[in-house]
Design a protein around this motif. Sequence first.
Motif, PDB file in Angstrom:
ATOM      1  N   ASN A  51       0.811  -1.219   0.000  1.00 39.66           N
ATOM      2  CA  ASN A  51       0.000   0.000   0.000  1.00 39.66           C
ATOM      3  C   ASN A  51       0.845   1.269   0.000  1.00 39.66           C
ATOM      4  O   ASN A  51       0.374   2.328  -0.414  1.00 39.66           O
ATOM      5  CB  ASN A  51      -0.977   0.011   1.183  1.00 39.66           C
ATOM      6  CG  ASN A  51      -0.291  -0.026   2.546  1.00 39.66           C
ATOM      7  OD1 ASN A  51       0.918  -0.228   2.654  1.00 39.66           O
ATOM      8  ND2 ASN A  51      -1.083   0.147   3.593  1.00 39.66           N
ATOM      9  N   GLY A  72       0.260   4.477  -2.390  1.00 38.80           N
ATOM     10  CA  GLY A  72      -0.943   3.889  -2.969  1.00 38.80           C
ATOM     11  C   GLY A  72      -1.011   3.966  -4.478  1.00 38.80           C
ATOM     12  O   GLY A  72      -1.868   3.316  -5.091  1.00 38.80           O
ATOM     13  N   GLU A  75      -0.651   0.561  -6.307  1.00 37.49           N
ATOM     14  CA  GLU A  75      -1.887  -0.231  -6.249  1.00 37.49           C
ATOM     15  C   GLU A  75      -2.916   0.319  -7.238  1.00 37.49           C
ATOM     16  O   GLU A  75      -3.657  -0.460  -7.864  1.00 37.49           O
ATOM     17  CB  GLU A  75      -2.461  -0.222  -4.840  1.00 37.49           C
ATOM     18  CG  GLU A  75      -1.696  -1.096  -3.849  1.00 37.49           C
ATOM     19  CD  GLU A  75      -2.393  -1.229  -2.507  1.00 37.49           C
ATOM     20  OE1 GLU A  75      -2.198  -2.255  -1.840  1.00 37.49           O
ATOM     21  OE2 GLU A  75      -3.142  -0.293  -2.120  1.00 37.49           O
ATOM     22  N   THR A  96      -0.493  -8.037  -1.472  1.00 33.36           N
ATOM     23  CA  THR A  96      -0.145  -6.671  -1.095  1.00 33.36           C
ATOM     24  C   THR A  96       0.197  -6.650   0.387  1.00 33.36           C
ATOM     25  O   THR A  96       0.119  -7.672   1.074  1.00 33.36           O
ATOM     26  CB  THR A  96      -1.259  -5.675  -1.444  1.00 33.36           C
ATOM     27  OG1 THR A  96      -0.745  -4.338  -1.314  1.00 33.36           O
ATOM     28  CG2 THR A  96      -2.484  -5.841  -0.566  1.00 33.36           C
ATOM     29  N   SER A 123      -6.882  -0.629   0.234  1.00 29.50           N
ATOM     30  CA  SER A 123      -6.173  -1.373  -0.819  1.00 29.50           C
ATOM     31  C   SER A 123      -7.157  -1.989  -1.800  1.00 29.50           C
ATOM     32  O   SER A 123      -6.917  -1.986  -3.021  1.00 29.50           O
ATOM     33  CB  SER A 123      -5.287  -2.462  -0.202  1.00 29.50           C
ATOM     34  OG  SER A 123      -4.120  -1.913   0.367  1.00 29.50           O
ATOM     35  N   ARG A 126      -8.238   0.736  -4.170  1.00 27.62           N
ATOM     36  CA  ARG A 126      -7.204   1.106  -5.136  1.00 27.62           C
ATOM     37  C   ARG A 126      -6.959  -0.006  -6.153  1.00 27.62           C
ATOM     38  O   ARG A 126      -6.734   0.259  -7.345  1.00 27.62           O
ATOM     39  CB  ARG A 126      -5.902   1.442  -4.405  1.00 27.62           C
ATOM     40  CG  ARG A 126      -5.925   2.778  -3.679  1.00 27.62           C
ATOM     41  CD  ARG A 126      -4.555   3.149  -3.152  1.00 27.62           C
ATOM     42  NE  ARG A 126      -4.105   2.262  -2.098  1.00 27.62           N
ATOM     43  CZ  ARG A 126      -4.270   2.489  -0.796  1.00 27.62           C
ATOM     44  NH1 ARG A 126      -4.892   3.584  -0.393  1.00 27.62           N
ATOM     45  NH2 ARG A 126      -3.816   1.629   0.098  1.00 27.62           N
ATOM     46  N   TYR A 135      -2.437 -11.281   2.028  1.00 30.76           N
ATOM     47  CA  TYR A 135      -2.322  -9.996   2.715  1.00 30.76           C
ATOM     48  C   TYR A 135      -1.153 -10.091   3.694  1.00 30.76           C
ATOM     49  O   TYR A 135      -1.175 -10.906   4.619  1.00 30.76           O
ATOM     50  CB  TYR A 135      -3.617  -9.675   3.458  1.00 30.76           C
ATOM     51  CG  TYR A 135      -3.807  -8.203   3.758  1.00 30.76           C
ATOM     52  CD1 TYR A 135      -3.341  -7.216   2.896  1.00 30.76           C
ATOM     53  CD2 TYR A 135      -4.476  -7.793   4.908  1.00 30.76           C
ATOM     54  CE1 TYR A 135      -3.538  -5.877   3.168  1.00 30.76           C
ATOM     55  CE2 TYR A 135      -4.681  -6.448   5.184  1.00 30.76           C
ATOM     56  CZ  TYR A 135      -4.204  -5.495   4.305  1.00 30.76           C
ATOM     57  OH  TYR A 135      -4.390  -4.159   4.580  1.00 30.76           O
TER      58      TYR A 135
END
Length: 335
Positions: A51, A72, A75, A96, A123, A126, A135
Amino acid sequence: MEYTHLGRSGLSVSRLCLGTMNFGSLTPAAEAHAIMDHAHELGMNFFDTANTYGRAQSPPGQVAKNDQSHAGWTEEIIGDWLAQGGGRRERTVLATKLYGDMTSWPNDGKLSALNIRRACDASLRRLRTDYIDVYQMHHVDRATPWDEIWQAMQVLVTQGKVLYVGSSNFAGWDIARACETARARDFTGLVSEQSLYNLMTRAIELEVLPAARAYGVGVIPWSPLDGGLLGGVLKSEREGRRRLAGRSKQQVESHREEIQAYEDLCDKLGEEPASVALAWLLHVDGVTAPIIGPRTLAQLDSAQRALQVTLDEDVLARLDEIFPGHKPAPEDYAW
């Protein structure tokens, strides 16, 4: 392309992972989209981001000129690519990370339950998807209890927003504690760990790699070429393709003898140094997929050669002579 399971999970991922840290800040969005499309053409299905990626960064000796840089942004570039459809999301194992501060405001970083919830939702927006395959916690948060972290992650899994959880930059002790506290909650816990690992930087062999093997956590090495030092840096310098300055020059001068011996060995093998460095990682038990971070299509293509490089026992022994590794602790420093 070759595939393997991510740690002890049933998730199949390519043996090379596409790193996207350069997207936006160094690689324009259109070229980043072309790289991701070509990665699929090559059979790569494992993409990694974070992120915080997208903030300005500069090649050595240059000043970042991109006024769009912000946490960001990478992403967002990936999200725009996924939104084009054509099976892009379905064919991608998307990983991510969270942890780094997104703003200067309290609770916009680290691993509190509040930030885990907010960071995941941000996230997802985005990335323009409704779930994250893996994750990852970008760093250990020593101020937040594991019960709080796992409770928040379990909620995300129950909601279908996250399928698997991974870590990055954890010590062996952190991996053990994370896995044991997850087990006490009847939760899957960690399936992967991203660590700095390459021929020149082998500290994870002491405790991180043994812990990951013991708990079935797949290791995803970042900086597999040690910032380019294992990518033929001396040859590039001689041919005028790379001008060393600052920290890079200091690192090369500190390790010139080893790097030269390494490049000489690669010449003898008839392989590019970058291919040998990646191939060596692929030979390590417990390594799932090194992260490659191509800035161009040509760099992406060249990385594929590592999958065809076979290193015999003599070559592996010679690499250990040039770049001595570690035994697992405590035998590395005791009896």
